[in-house]
Design a protein around this motif. Structure first.
Motif, PDB file in Angstrom:
ATOM      1  N   VAL A 161      29.615   3.376 -65.482  1.00 29.68           N
ATOM      2  CA  VAL A 161      28.948   4.357 -64.490  1.00 29.68           C
ATOM      3  C   VAL A 161      30.038   4.889 -63.523  1.00 29.68           C
ATOM      4  O   VAL A 161      30.831   4.013 -62.852  1.00 29.68           O
ATOM      5  CB  VAL A 161      28.032   3.404 -63.708  1.00 29.68           C
ATOM      6  CG1 VAL A 161      27.341   4.373 -62.713  1.00 29.68           C
ATOM      7  CG2 VAL A 161      26.794   2.966 -64.742  1.00 29.68           C
ATOM      8  N   ARG A 163      31.255   6.908 -60.093  1.00 34.38           N
ATOM      9  CA  ARG A 163      30.401   7.235 -58.818  1.00 34.38           C
ATOM     10  C   ARG A 163      31.498   8.145 -58.003  1.00 34.38           C
ATOM     11  O   ARG A 163      32.674   7.376 -57.913  1.00 34.38           O
ATOM     12  CB  ARG A 163      29.841   5.974 -58.093  1.00 34.38           C
ATOM     13  CG  ARG A 163      28.930   5.338 -58.902  1.00 34.38           C
ATOM     14  CD  ARG A 163      27.478   6.196 -58.603  1.00 34.38           C
ATOM     15  NE  ARG A 163      27.076   6.078 -57.115  1.00 34.38           N
ATOM     16  CZ  ARG A 163      26.574   6.945 -56.459  1.00 34.38           C
ATOM     17  NH1 ARG A 163      26.069   8.256 -57.088  1.00 34.38           N
ATOM     18  NH2 ARG A 163      26.141   7.029 -55.242  1.00 34.38           N
ATOM     19  N   ASP A 179      28.371  -1.220 -66.421  1.00 33.66           N
ATOM     20  CA  ASP A 179      26.803  -1.905 -66.567  1.00 33.66           C
ATOM     21  C   ASP A 179      26.872  -2.998 -67.293  1.00 33.66           C
ATOM     22  O   ASP A 179      27.713  -3.739 -68.068  1.00 33.66           O
ATOM     23  CB  ASP A 179      26.089  -0.840 -67.302  1.00 33.66           C
ATOM     24  CG  ASP A 179      24.515  -0.996 -66.979  1.00 33.66           C
ATOM     25  OD1 ASP A 179      24.187  -1.618 -65.934  1.00 33.66           O
ATOM     26  OD2 ASP A 179      23.929  -0.112 -67.808  1.00 33.66           O
ATOM     27  N   ASN A 213      20.422   6.864 -63.481  1.00 33.55           N
ATOM     28  CA  ASN A 213      21.716   7.252 -64.240  1.00 33.55           C
ATOM     29  C   ASN A 213      22.920   6.871 -63.577  1.00 33.55           C
ATOM     30  O   ASN A 213      24.039   6.666 -64.156  1.00 33.55           O
ATOM     31  CB  ASN A 213      21.766   8.665 -64.317  1.00 33.55           C
ATOM     32  CG  ASN A 213      20.713   9.198 -65.251  1.00 33.55           C
ATOM     33  OD1 ASN A 213      20.105   8.463 -66.216  1.00 33.55           O
ATOM     34  ND2 ASN A 213      19.849  10.473 -65.055  1.00 33.55           N
ATOM     35  N   ASN A 214      22.810   6.495 -62.134  1.00 36.24           N
ATOM     36  CA  ASN A 214      24.027   6.135 -61.339  1.00 36.24           C
ATOM     37  C   ASN A 214      24.044   4.787 -60.987  1.00 36.24           C
ATOM     38  O   ASN A 214      24.759   4.583 -60.158  1.00 36.24           O
ATOM     39  CB  ASN A 214      23.822   7.114 -60.196  1.00 36.24           C
ATOM     40  CG  ASN A 214      24.387   8.718 -60.619  1.00 36.24           C
ATOM     41  OD1 ASN A 214      25.593   8.859 -60.810  1.00 36.24           O
ATOM     42  ND2 ASN A 214      23.419   9.194 -60.247  1.00 36.24           N
ATOM     43  N   ILE A 216      23.469   0.354 -61.931  1.00 39.60           N
ATOM     44  CA  ILE A 216      23.846  -0.584 -62.851  1.00 39.60           C
ATOM     45  C   ILE A 216      22.866  -1.970 -62.740  1.00 39.60           C
ATOM     46  O   ILE A 216      22.140  -1.908 -61.635  1.00 39.60           O
ATOM     47  CB  ILE A 216      25.100  -1.360 -62.489  1.00 39.60           C
ATOM     48  CG1 ILE A 216      25.308  -1.975 -61.426  1.00 39.60           C
ATOM     49  CG2 ILE A 216      26.377  -0.270 -62.752  1.00 39.60           C
ATOM     50  CD1 ILE A 216      26.575  -2.826 -61.186  1.00 39.60           C
TER      51      ILE A 216
END
Length: 263
Positions: A161, A163, A179, A213-214, A216
């Motif tokens: 993921v 960011r 994740d 989607n962003n 965990i």
């Protein structure tokens, strides 16, 4: 009605494809002069602290942070263009073979000089290693005179993921997080009553897609037993912020699993 849906889907795909093509076209247009690219190679140190900020190798920038993903770049018309989750432009005030002064989008002034040796910097790795440790949690709950034991095994995965973030120097960086897949099971004595792997994607439709989607799947607890079945609580969090959703997992005696946001 079906025709309208088809048209909307076509427009969505066309827009996404054109947006992707525009970004790829922008990268192709941003070609760094070979001599400038060669002069940028090496480790760049902060003028004030003498600490390494990043290493340029090929057409990529490798930051000192171990959780930062490498990013491609181009140097065009006195502008350093960095391609991460976002395309960022840094106006360059001065560039020589051994000096680099530029301004961040936040207005910070960054002054760097090239190190004489590469040994001051940890060699970059194209792939950041995900954690390998599995965390085991268990709880004992009594219900109706019976003893139940619930387990949660938090298993790190290679699912990234990414960011966007800002470093202390004001540089735009991509932070990499990993994740988890969490295995849950319930026992009564030595008899296993239920077991299942829980993945982040299973909460689709329960929390906003952008958050899902962003985020965990960060934690899981066995919290209860009742006449309807067994209850776990999952925690879904933004990895770089305080925002989380707590979700109850309800498992009935037939093994049917339902999700419900905790109020």
């Amino acid at each position: 009605m079906k025709n309208v849906v088809v048209v909307l889907l076509v427009l969505f795909v066309w827009t996404a494809c054109n947006s992707r093509k525009a970004e790829e076209g922008g990268r192709q247009q941003h070609t760094t002069d070979v001599q400038i690219l060669e002069e940028l190679q090496g480790v760049w140190l902060d003028d004030n602290t003498e600490s390494p900020l990043f290493k340029i190798e090929g057409d990529s920038i490798y930051y000192t942070g171990q959780s930062n993903a490498p990013q491609q770049f181009a140097f065009v018309n006195d502008t350093l263009i960095v391609y991460g989750t976002q395309m960022v432009y840094y106006p360059v005030r001065l560039r020589t073979e051994h000096a680099l002064f530029f301004t961040t989008p936040q207005g910070d002034q960054v002054s760097l000089h090239k190190s004489e040796v590469d040994s001051v910097y940890v060699e970059p790795q194209a792939e950041i290693r995900q954690p390998a440790e599995v965390l085991e949690k268990d709880s004992v709950i009594m219900f109706d005179g019976k003893r139940y034991r619930g387990y949660a095994y938090i298993n790190p995965t290679g699912i990234k993921v990414i960011r966007p973030g800002i470093s202390e120097e004001g540089l735009s960086v991509d932070n990499v997080f990993y994740d988890n897949v969490i295995h849950i099971c319930v026992y009564q004595g030595t008899q296993r009553l239920y077991s299942k792997d829980i993945k982040r994607q299973m909460f689709s439709g329960l929390v906003p897609d952008d958050f899902l989607n962003n985020s965990i799947l960060s934690d899981m607890d066995f919290i209860g037993v009742n006449v309807n079945g067994y209850v776990f609580e999952a925690t879904l969090c933004m990895p770089d912020g305080p925002t989380c959703y707590n979700i109850h997992l309800l498992v009935d005696k037939e093994g049917k699993l339902e999700f419900k946001l905790r109020q």
